[in-house]
Design a protein around this motif. Structure first.
Motif, PDB file in Angstrom:
ATOM      1  N   THR A 322      19.924  36.775 -29.329  1.00  0.00           N
ATOM      2  CA  THR A 322      19.263  35.718 -30.104  1.00  0.00           C
ATOM      3  C   THR A 322      17.802  36.040 -30.374  1.00  0.00           C
ATOM      4  OG1 THR A 322      18.780  34.535 -28.052  1.00  0.00           O
ATOM      5  CG2 THR A 322      20.823  33.950 -29.220  1.00  0.00           C
ATOM      6  N   SER A 323      17.243  36.959 -29.600  1.00  0.00           N
ATOM      7  CA  SER A 323      15.856  37.368 -29.828  1.00  0.00           C
ATOM      8  C   SER A 323      15.716  38.848 -29.488  1.00  0.00           C
ATOM      9  CB  SER A 323      14.889  36.548 -28.972  1.00  0.00           C
ATOM     10  OG  SER A 323      15.114  36.797 -27.596  1.00  0.00           O
ATOM     11  N   GLU A 385      21.302  31.904 -20.550  1.00  0.00           N
ATOM     12  CA  GLU A 385      21.788  32.913 -21.490  1.00  0.00           C
ATOM     13  C   GLU A 385      21.267  34.293 -21.135  1.00  0.00           C
ATOM     14  OE1 GLU A 385      21.593  34.094 -26.247  1.00  0.00           O
ATOM     15  OE2 GLU A 385      20.303  32.518 -25.435  1.00  0.00           O
TER      16      GLU A 385
END
Length: 425
Positions: A322-323, A385
């Motif tokens: 996600t990043s 996560e």
């Protein structure tokens, strides 16, 4: 500036002053005198080698790797050495004595006072005496001395050739890694050369990024410089410390490493701009290529009843993060250094990429004592996560060992890696 009428000190065969004479007479009659020679090195151990001007009164136009000149009447040798180094090269750092020696040929005869110094400032050439100059490694300087076509000062060759050979011999090869050939130089520096062509861009990237990154981190990191381009060789001062014992890591160490990773992962893009560090899309494409190779060449080596688990792991790691941020990419116990019982430095940044931050949380969260991992997670702010993806990367670790064994490391690494793959699945 040299003056032919300056009065220089004359010396006897035992190395003691016995009088004085004008410089012009000393040269004309080749009278025995005294002179200094200062080897100027930079903080990476390179030597400043210069070419003398064509107007020098002895050996004009020759290459030299000392700054020096004759002693004036009544002058102390240390003062003379300082004066000459300052006049010729603008060098004013402290001198370390290398001893005394004698030299004589058809052009000059003198008692030598020899010194070494380390200079971290700009070199200012004296135009009357120095035509040009550059910093060279000891290997490059030795090649000049060994080349009969290079006009080198014979006295520098005779007086300081042994000094050069002694330091060239001070090389120790530690246990080698997978990517670079490593040599410890004079107990002060680390030299690395790529073992494969694909490693060269990574080493060059370190020389661009780490000098910018070092001030932003709470631990010591190497600050390498390219010292030779063909073949590529990079050098950095030794980072003090020893590889950590994971079981000895403490909560305080965990807090520090958590702060380190937080700072690293917040690195602004301008720090790695213009480097060869793979950016987000390129790094992700490289990862997918590696995962494809693992699927094709490692997965079939697993027992049939474990291949589904292995395939699922490869699929999960392939999911885009996600990043993305700057990551070390290979944090493990051999790359975390401790000094006086505490984490002090992080080395071996050649796997640095703009990629998944969870990669740096693989071993740090899953291969360390609970008190270390918990303190790291609190200091960093690890999310569920990130923790889950860190575990995926930890499970993937031995797959790299198997792939490396297949490609270039040999069967021993294949066997060891497969054992790790099955244990972590």
């Amino acid at each position: 500036m040299v003056g032919m009428d300056e009065v220089v000190a004359l010396y006897d065969d035992s190395g003691r002053p016995v009088g004085a004479a004008p410089r012009s007479r000393m040269r004309a009659e080749n009278l025995r005198h005294a002179a200094t020679g200062v080897v100027v090195r930079d903080p990476l151990g390179r030597v400043f080698v210069h070419r003398r001007t064509d107007t020098k009164d002895v050996y004009p136009g020759r290459y030299d790797f000392t700054a020096g000149g004759v002693l004036l009447a009544g002058e102390d040798p240390v003062d003379a050495a300082r004066r000459e180094a300052e006049e010729e090269l603008g060098v004013s750092s402290p001198l370390v004595p290398l001893g005394e020696a004698d030299y004589a040929d058809d052009h000059t005869s003198y008692h030598a006072f020899l010194f070494e110094t380390t200079w971290d400032g700009p070199v200012r050439l004296q135009p009357e005496e120095v035509a040009s100059g550059e910093w060279l490694t000891l290997e490059q300087l030795a090649a000049m001395l060994d080349d009969p076509t290079v006009l080198m000062m014979p006295d520098a060759r005779a007086l300081l050739g042994p000094w050069l050979r002694e330091r060239l011999a001070d090389r120790v090869e530690p246990e080698q890694g997978w990517d670079s050939h490593t040599v410890v130089v004079e107990g002060r520096w680390v030299d690395r050369t790529p073992q494969r062509p694909d490693v060269a861009p990574r080493l060059r990237a370190e020389t661009v990024v780490l000098p910018r990154l070092a001030p932003l981190l709470p631990v010591a990191v190497p600050v390498p410089v390219v010292v030779e381009t063909e073949p590529l060789r990079v050098r950095h001062p030794i980072v003090p410390g020893e590889p950590c014992d994971p079981e000895a890591l403490t909560a305080e160490d965990g807090r520090l490493v958590g702060e380190l990773l937080q700072a690293l992962h917040a690195t602004p893009p301008e720090v790695y701009a213009g480097s060869e560090v793979p950016d987000g899309p390129a790094a992700y494409a490289d990862l997918l290529e590696v995962l494809g190779a693992m699927r094709e060449r490692v997965l079939p080596m697993l027992p049939a009843d474990r291949r589904a688990e292995g395939a699922r792991l490869l699929d999960e790691v392939a999911e885009p993060p996600t990043s993305r941020c700057l990551v070390h990419g290979d944090l493990g116990p051999t790359h975390v250094l401790v000094l006086d019982g505490r984490v002090h430095g992080i080395i071996d940044w050649s796997d640095m990429v703009v990629g998944d931050p969870a990669h740096d949380l693989a071993w740090t969260l899953n291969g360390t004592p609970p008190e270390f991992a918990d303190a790291l997670a609190a200091a960093y702010g690890v999310t569920p996560e990130l923790r889950a993806r860190g575990l995926l990367w930890q499970r993937l670790g031995p797959w790299f060992e198997v792939l490396g064994g297949v490609d270039f490391l040999g069967q021993e690494y294949v066997d060891s890696g497969l054992e790790g793959v099955l244990a972590r699945l």
